[in-house]
Scaffold this motif. Sequence first.
Motif, mmCIF file in Angstrom:
data_model
loop_
_atom_site.group_PDB
_atom_site.id
_atom_site.type_symbol
_atom_site.label_atom_id
_atom_site.label_comp_id
_atom_site.label_asym_id
_atom_site.label_seq_id
_atom_site.Cartn_x
_atom_site.Cartn_y
_atom_site.Cartn_z
ATOM 1 N N GLN A 22 0.773 -1.419 -0.144
ATOM 2 C CA GLN A 22 -0.070 0.487 0.203
ATOM 3 C C GLN A 22 0.286 0.945 -0.056
ATOM 4 N N GLN A 23 2.206 1.175 0.967
ATOM 5 C CA GLN A 23 2.879 1.940 0.598
ATOM 6 C C GLN A 23 3.751 2.870 -0.728
ATOM 7 N N GLN A 24 4.466 1.101 -1.492
ATOM 8 C CA GLN A 24 4.917 1.690 -2.690
ATOM 9 C C GLN A 24 4.346 0.334 -3.541
ATOM 10 N N PHE A 25 3.379 0.398 -4.731
ATOM 11 C CA PHE A 25 3.984 -0.707 -6.037
ATOM 12 C C PHE A 25 4.562 -1.395 -5.846
ATOM 13 N N GLY A 26 5.187 -2.647 -5.223
ATOM 14 C CA GLY A 26 6.512 -3.752 -5.261
ATOM 15 C C GLY A 26 7.137 -3.951 -4.635
ATOM 16 N N LEU A 27 6.841 -2.385 -3.300
ATOM 17 C CA LEU A 27 7.709 -2.961 -2.041
ATOM 18 C C LEU A 27 7.300 -4.215 -1.285
ATOM 19 N N GLY A 28 5.824 -4.690 -1.503
ATOM 20 C CA GLY A 28 5.383 -5.361 -0.731
ATOM 21 C C GLY A 28 5.958 -6.716 -1.053
ATOM 22 N N THR A 29 6.803 -6.696 -2.238
ATOM 23 C CA THR A 29 7.307 -8.203 -2.552
ATOM 24 C C THR A 29 8.701 -7.878 -2.333
ATOM 25 N N TYR A 30 9.422 -6.847 -2.068
ATOM 26 C CA TYR A 30 10.851 -6.575 -1.737
ATOM 27 C C TYR A 30 10.533 -6.986 -0.345
ATOM 28 N N PHE A 31 9.716 -6.801 0.192
ATOM 29 C CA PHE A 31 9.566 -7.077 2.051
ATOM 30 C C PHE A 31 9.683 -8.474 1.829
ATOM 31 N N LEU A 32 8.934 -9.077 1.215
ATOM 32 C CA LEU A 32 8.561 -10.689 0.913
ATOM 33 C C LEU A 32 10.616 -11.173 0.887
ATOM 34 N N ALA A 34 12.882 -9.470 1.433
ATOM 35 C CA ALA A 34 13.770 -9.403 2.038
ATOM 36 C C ALA A 34 13.663 -11.300 3.639
ATOM 37 N N LEU A 35 12.638 -11.152 3.915
ATOM 38 C CA LEU A 35 12.215 -11.900 5.233
ATOM 39 C C LEU A 35 12.453 -12.730 4.456
ATOM 40 N N TYR A 36 11.827 -13.164 3.547
ATOM 41 C CA TYR A 36 12.494 -14.834 3.562
ATOM 42 C C TYR A 36 13.742 -15.615 3.472
ATOM 43 N N SER A 37 15.094 -14.485 2.629
ATOM 44 C CA SER A 37 15.917 -14.354 2.937
ATOM 45 C C SER A 37 16.775 -14.614 3.990
ATOM 46 N N ASP A 38 15.995 -13.845 4.973
ATOM 47 C CA ASP A 38 16.766 -13.796 6.107
ATOM 48 C C ASP A 38 16.039 -15.588 7.002
ATOM 49 N N ILE A 39 14.658 -15.342 6.983
ATOM 50 C CA ILE A 39 14.462 -16.396 7.529
ATOM 51 C C ILE A 39 15.476 -18.314 6.808
ATOM 52 N N ASP A 40 15.230 -18.017 5.570
ATOM 53 C CA ASP A 40 16.423 -18.755 5.020
ATOM 54 C C ASP A 40 17.760 -19.081 5.795
ATOM 55 N N SER A 41 18.149 -18.439 6.357
ATOM 56 C CA SER A 41 19.516 -18.075 6.525
ATOM 57 C C SER A 41 19.595 -18.747 8.030
ATOM 58 N N LEU A 42 18.420 -18.586 8.627
ATOM 59 C CA LEU A 42 17.578 -19.893 10.328
ATOM 60 C C LEU A 42 19.176 -21.248 9.692
ATOM 61 N N LEU A 58 15.783 -12.963 15.431
ATOM 62 C CA LEU A 58 16.026 -12.226 14.521
ATOM 63 C C LEU A 58 16.365 -11.382 13.422
ATOM 64 N N LEU A 59 16.151 -10.133 14.264
ATOM 65 C CA LEU A 59 16.394 -9.014 13.155
ATOM 66 C C LEU A 59 16.392 -9.025 11.834
ATOM 67 N N SER A 60 15.330 -8.699 11.063
ATOM 68 C CA SER A 60 15.517 -8.417 9.359
ATOM 69 C C SER A 60 16.603 -6.770 9.837
ATOM 70 N N LYS A 61 17.777 -7.325 8.271
ATOM 71 C CA LYS A 61 18.281 -6.608 7.606
ATOM 72 C C LYS A 61 17.447 -5.163 7.060
ATOM 73 N N HIS A 62 16.907 -5.675 6.677
ATOM 74 C CA HIS A 62 16.133 -4.460 5.110
ATOM 75 C C HIS A 62 14.366 -4.000 6.760
ATOM 76 N N PHE A 63 14.281 -4.622 6.402
ATOM 77 C CA PHE A 63 13.057 -3.635 7.694
ATOM 78 C C PHE A 63 13.087 -3.869 8.999
ATOM 79 N N PRO A 64 11.912 -3.234 10.306
ATOM 80 C CA PRO A 64 12.304 -2.544 10.617
ATOM 81 C C PRO A 64 10.941 -3.675 11.747
ATOM 82 N N PHE A 65 11.558 -4.942 10.932
ATOM 83 C CA PHE A 65 10.857 -6.553 11.667
ATOM 84 C C PHE A 65 12.027 -7.564 12.271
#
Length: 98
Positions: A22-32, A34-42, A58-65
């Motif tokens: 909702q903030q910007q088209f395509g940013l949601g995909t980038y969010f996913l 990034a987060l799946y990459s962080d989760i894969d590192s586990l 685990l703190l995400s590298k790219h988003f405040p999650f």
Amino acid sequence: MRVEITDLAEKDLEQGYLFYEQQQFGLGTYFLDALYSDIDSLCFYGGIHLKLWGYHRLLSKHFPFAVYYSVAEDTVLVIAVLDCRRNPSWIRKKLKAL
């Protein structure tokens, strides 16, 4: 290690996707991505993160999650993916309810 994501954590990811899309088209995909990459590192780093409220965080590298997870034998179980901008007492209550 094998990584499993609970349905509740998938729902958290979906909510984050919708917010950022909702903030910007395509940013949601980038969010996913990034987060799946962080989760894969586990797979490699599961269990080394600080424990907070009974779960590793685990703190995400790219988003405040933060990704909250537990480790049992050779499996990492992702319990929740929560926005760090939320009130800490809300996060604690949510994790204690799981």
